[in-house]
Scaffold this active site. Structure first.
Site, PDB file in Angstrom:
ATOM      1  N   LYS A   1     -15.352  -7.711   6.299  1.00 14.43           N
ATOM      2  CA  LYS A   1     -14.309  -8.617   6.794  1.00 14.43           C
ATOM      3  C   LYS A   1     -14.111  -8.396   8.299  1.00 14.43           C
ATOM      4  CE  LYS A   1     -12.062  -7.769   2.366  1.00 14.43           C
ATOM      5  NZ  LYS A   1     -11.000  -7.009   1.702  1.00 14.43           N
TER       6      LYS A   1
ATOM      7  N   ARG B   1      -2.049  -6.435  -8.348  1.00 13.50           N
ATOM      8  CA  ARG B   1      -0.905  -7.311  -8.089  1.00 13.50           C
ATOM      9  C   ARG B   1      -0.827  -8.458  -9.081  1.00 13.50           C
ATOM     10  NH1 ARG B   1      -2.912  -8.206  -2.053  1.00 13.50           N
ATOM     11  NH2 ARG B   1      -4.744  -8.394  -3.373  1.00 13.50           N
TER      12      ARG B   1
ATOM     13  N   HIS C   1       0.845  -1.207   0.000  1.00 11.30           N
ATOM     14  CA  HIS C   1       0.000   0.000   0.000  1.00 11.30           C
ATOM     15  C   HIS C   1       0.878   1.254   0.000  1.00 11.30           C
ATOM     16  CE1 HIS C   1      -3.345  -2.394   2.241  1.00 11.30           C
ATOM     17  NE2 HIS C   1      -3.792  -2.157   1.017  1.00 11.30           N
TER      18      HIS C   1
ATOM     19  N   SER D   1      -3.215  -7.570   3.014  1.00 12.13           N
ATOM     20  CA  SER D   1      -3.645  -7.380   4.405  1.00 12.13           C
ATOM     21  C   SER D   1      -4.173  -8.693   4.968  1.00 12.13           C
ATOM     22  CB  SER D   1      -4.731  -6.302   4.482  1.00 12.13           C
ATOM     23  OG  SER D   1      -4.207  -5.066   4.091  1.00 12.13           O
TER      24      SER D   1
HETATM   25  O1  PNS Z   1      -8.687  -2.866   0.546  1.00 13.94           O
HETATM   26  P1  PNS Z   1      -9.939  -3.453  -0.071  1.00 13.94           P
HETATM   27  O2  PNS Z   1     -10.701  -4.234   0.967  1.00 13.94           O
HETATM   28  O3  PNS Z   1      -9.610  -4.267  -1.294  1.00 13.94           O
HETATM   29  O4  PNS Z   1     -10.844  -2.200  -0.517  1.00 13.94           O
HETATM   30  C1  PNS Z   1     -12.127  -2.411  -1.075  1.00 13.94           C
HETATM   31  C2  PNS Z   1     -12.922  -1.106  -1.248  1.00 13.94           C
HETATM   32  C3  PNS Z   1     -12.922  -0.292   0.031  1.00 13.94           C
HETATM   33  C4  PNS Z   1     -12.278  -0.275  -2.341  1.00 13.94           C
HETATM   34  C5  PNS Z   1     -14.364  -1.510  -1.673  1.00 13.94           C
HETATM   35  O5  PNS Z   1     -14.813  -2.505  -0.806  1.00 13.94           O
HETATM   36  C6  PNS Z   1     -15.351  -0.342  -1.636  1.00 13.94           C
HETATM   37  O6  PNS Z   1     -15.252   0.573  -2.422  1.00 13.94           O
HETATM   38  N1  PNS Z   1     -16.320  -0.389  -0.683  1.00 13.94           N
HETATM   39  C7  PNS Z   1     -17.307   0.640  -0.474  1.00 13.94           C
HETATM   40  C8  PNS Z   1     -18.696   0.207  -0.977  1.00 13.94           C
HETATM   41  C9  PNS Z   1     -18.766   0.345  -2.485  1.00 13.94           C
HETATM   42  O7  PNS Z   1     -18.809   1.427  -3.006  1.00 13.94           O
HETATM   43  N2  PNS Z   1     -18.731  -0.808  -3.191  1.00 13.94           N
HETATM   44  C10 PNS Z   1     -18.735  -0.876  -4.634  1.00 13.94           C
HETATM   45  C11 PNS Z   1     -20.125  -0.987  -5.174  1.00 13.94           C
HETATM   46  S1  PNS Z   1     -20.118  -1.395  -6.879  1.00 13.94           S
END
Ligand code: PNS
Length: 166
Positions: A45, A94, A21, A132
């Site tokens: 999670k 990745r 990150h 993570s």
């Molecule tokens: O680090 P991560 O867990 O891969 O991040 C995921 C994240 C936060 C980018 C994703 O879960 C997210 O945007 N969540 C907020 C809810 C949302 O907008 N979801 C997408 C709907 S299509």
């Protein structure tokens, strides 16, 4: 010269923030005038760190990086992007598996808010195994996470998981 500030959001769970990150944050901060690191508060999670802890760790890590700020968010990413005035979402890739997962998300986010374009940055190969989830798994079983997280996060997790007592 206009007043336009190219602003991007780098969203994630950051539970915890990893070396991978941090590399992406440094590289994205060099591309944009302003980079808002968005910490998702309500991840489905099971969290290792509270959102306050995640924000605090990221704030310390980015305090000397001009143009960066750290905020938590809840709800839809596109709404958070709007609230910051950003028009770009940065995500790290990745592997092909990441791309398969990220492509429909990027397309859905664009459909929801056509100001929210997603820019993918390829992670450096030396960080491609870092996640993570792997850190969380290692932390639970007292595995060595030294190569996975910045020093300050290592210290924090050592104390939090009582490594020092074992
Ligand atoms: O680090 P991560 O867990 O891969 O991040 C995921 C994240 C936060 C980018 C994703 O879960 C997210 O945007 N969540 C907020 C809810 C949302 O907008 N979801 C997408 C709907 S299509």
């Amino acid at each position: 010269m206009g007043e336009f500030m190219a602003t991007a959001v780098f969203p994630g769970s950051f539970d915890p923030v990893t070396t991978g990150h941090m590399d992406l944050i440094e590289r994205a901060a060099a591309i944009f005038d302003r980079l808002v690191i968005g910490v998702l508060a309500n991840s489905s999670k099971t969290p290792l760190c509270t959102v306050e802890e995640r924000v605090q760790l990221l704030k310390e890590l980015t305090k000397d990086m001009p143009g960066t700020e750290v905020l938590s968010f809840d709800g839809l990413l596109v709404d958070f992007v709007d609230s910051t005035g950003a028009d770009t979402i940065v995500r790290g890739i990745r592997s092909p598996a990441d791309f398969e997962y990220e492509l429909p998300l990027a397309q859905a986010n664009y459909k929801l808010n056509c100001k929210a374009d997603t820019l993918f940055l390829a992670t450096k190969p030396e960080y491609s195994y870092i996640s993570s989830s792997a850190v969380k798994e290692l932390a639970r079983y007292k595995g060595d996470i030294k190569g996975f997280v910045p020093g300050s996060v290592y210290q924090f997790l050592m104390q939090k998981c009582n490594y020092l007592d074992s």
